[in-house]
Design a protein around this motif. Structure first.
Motif, PDB file in Angstrom:
ATOM      1  N   ALA A 101       0.840  -1.209   0.000  1.00  0.00           N
ATOM      2  CA  ALA A 101       0.000   0.000   0.000  1.00  0.00           C
ATOM      3  C   ALA A 101       0.872   1.256   0.000  1.00  0.00           C
ATOM      4  CB  ALA A 101      -0.918  -0.006   1.209  1.00  0.00           C
ATOM      5  N   LEU A 102       0.404   2.270  -0.738  1.00  0.00           N
ATOM      6  CA  LEU A 102       1.152   3.514  -0.921  1.00  0.00           C
ATOM      7  C   LEU A 102       0.341   4.716  -0.473  1.00  0.00           C
ATOM      8  CD1 LEU A 102       2.340   2.846  -4.595  1.00  0.00           C
ATOM      9  CD2 LEU A 102       3.626   2.384  -2.493  1.00  0.00           C
ATOM     10  N   MET A 103       1.016   5.859  -0.426  1.00  0.00           N
ATOM     11  CA  MET A 103       0.361   7.147  -0.198  1.00  0.00           C
ATOM     12  C   MET A 103       1.182   8.214  -0.917  1.00  0.00           C
ATOM     13  SD  MET A 103       1.573   8.000   3.727  1.00  0.00           S
ATOM     14  CE  MET A 103       0.891   9.636   3.742  1.00  0.00           C
ATOM     15  N   PHE A 104       0.509   9.321  -1.259  1.00  0.00           N
ATOM     16  CA  PHE A 104       1.172  10.479  -1.863  1.00  0.00           C
ATOM     17  C   PHE A 104       1.026  11.671  -0.941  1.00  0.00           C
ATOM     18  CE2 PHE A 104       0.767   8.114  -5.794  1.00  0.00           C
ATOM     19  CZ  PHE A 104       1.857   8.522  -6.534  1.00  0.00           C
ATOM     20  N   HIS A 105       2.017  12.565  -1.020  1.00  0.00           N
ATOM     21  CA  HIS A 105       1.944  13.836  -0.307  1.00  0.00           C
ATOM     22  C   HIS A 105       2.567  14.923  -1.174  1.00  0.00           C
ATOM     23  CE1 HIS A 105       2.684  16.998   2.672  1.00  0.00           C
ATOM     24  NE2 HIS A 105       1.613  16.474   3.253  1.00  0.00           N
ATOM     25  N   GLN A 106       1.872  16.041  -1.278  1.00  0.00           N
ATOM     26  CA  GLN A 106       2.354  17.216  -2.005  1.00  0.00           C
ATOM     27  C   GLN A 106       2.501  18.326  -0.973  1.00  0.00           C
ATOM     28  OE1 GLN A 106       2.260  17.609  -5.770  1.00  0.00           O
ATOM     29  NE2 GLN A 106       3.468  19.419  -5.346  1.00  0.00           N
ATOM     30  N   SER A 107       3.732  18.669  -0.606  1.00  0.00           N
ATOM     31  CA  SER A 107       3.925  19.641   0.469  1.00  0.00           C
ATOM     32  C   SER A 107       3.944  21.071  -0.023  1.00  0.00           C
ATOM     33  CB  SER A 107       5.219  19.353   1.232  1.00  0.00           C
ATOM     34  OG  SER A 107       6.331  19.702   0.441  1.00  0.00           O
ATOM     35  N   GLY A 108       4.473  21.293  -1.219  1.00  0.00           N
ATOM     36  CA  GLY A 108       4.578  22.652  -1.722  1.00  0.00           C
ATOM     37  C   GLY A 108       5.846  23.341  -1.299  1.00  0.00           C
ATOM     38  N   GLY A 109       6.762  22.603  -0.673  1.00  0.00           N
ATOM     39  CA  GLY A 109       8.039  23.180  -0.292  1.00  0.00           C
ATOM     40  C   GLY A 109       8.934  23.353  -1.500  1.00  0.00           C
ATOM     41  N   CYS A 110      10.143  23.749  -1.257  1.00  0.00           N
ATOM     42  CA  CYS A 110      11.077  23.915  -2.368  1.00  0.00           C
ATOM     43  C   CYS A 110      11.722  22.578  -2.706  1.00  0.00           C
ATOM     44  CB  CYS A 110      12.147  24.945  -2.010  1.00  0.00           C
ATOM     45  SG  CYS A 110      13.324  24.364  -0.791  1.00  0.00           S
ATOM     46  N   CYS A 111      12.392  22.534  -3.810  1.00  0.00           N
ATOM     47  CA  CYS A 111      13.169  21.373  -4.259  1.00  0.00           C
ATOM     48  C   CYS A 111      12.301  20.113  -4.290  1.00  0.00           C
ATOM     49  CB  CYS A 111      14.391  21.186  -3.379  1.00  0.00           C
ATOM     50  SG  CYS A 111      15.361  22.702  -3.245  1.00  0.00           S
ATOM     51  N   ASP A 112      12.692  19.067  -3.540  1.00  0.00           N
ATOM     52  CA  ASP A 112      11.932  17.814  -3.557  1.00  0.00           C
ATOM     53  C   ASP A 112      10.493  18.015  -3.117  1.00  0.00           C
ATOM     54  OD1 ASP A 112      14.053  16.369  -4.457  1.00  0.00           O
ATOM     55  OD2 ASP A 112      14.523  15.436  -2.528  1.00  0.00           O
TER      56      ASP A 112
END
Length: 122
Positions: free
Chosen positions: A24-35
């Motif tokens: 099982a997986l999950m995604f996260h989009q933080s909006g920080g810089c770089c990665d």
């Protein structure tokens, strides 16, 4: 109802391949810089989400979260997760595959945004 996050066929294929390898997986989009500006794919539970994270929906049966501050900027858009050749975030699972996830977007139409707002989703 329009989805707040979707994925291309290529991204869905990569998600399935990663799920076959890692579970099982999950995604996260933080909006920080770089990665942090790229959608990051983790084994489910490897990243602890909290009150500042918004569950946008699921792509390929995989939950997709975004940090609230980033969501506030993008709430009027549909996120479209794609995949391209190259190395992505160093902690994201797809990096060793020679691929990286990429977020594209499109603005919701007035009707779509109204529908989401009426449903309490924005």
């Amino acid at each position: 109802m329009v989805d707040r996050v979707t994925a291309t066929d290529e991204a869905l294929q990569l998600i399935q391949s990663l799920r076959d390898k890692h579970g099982a997986l999950m995604f996260h989009q933080s909006g920080g810089c770089c990665d942090g500006s790229s959608p990051m794919c983790y084994p489910e539970g490897d990243l602890i989400t909290g009150a500042q994270d918004v569950l946008l929906g699921k792509i390929g049966e995989t939950p997709f979260y975004i940090h609230k501050k980033q969501y506030d900027y993008w709430k009027h858009t549909q996120l479209i997760i794609d995949v391209v050749d190259g190395r992505g975030g160093m902690f994201s699972l797809e990096g060793v595959e020679g691929k990286r996830f990429l977020t594209r977007s499109r603005a919701f139409s007035d009707e779509e945004y109204k529908e989401l707002k009426t449903a309490g989703l924005v």
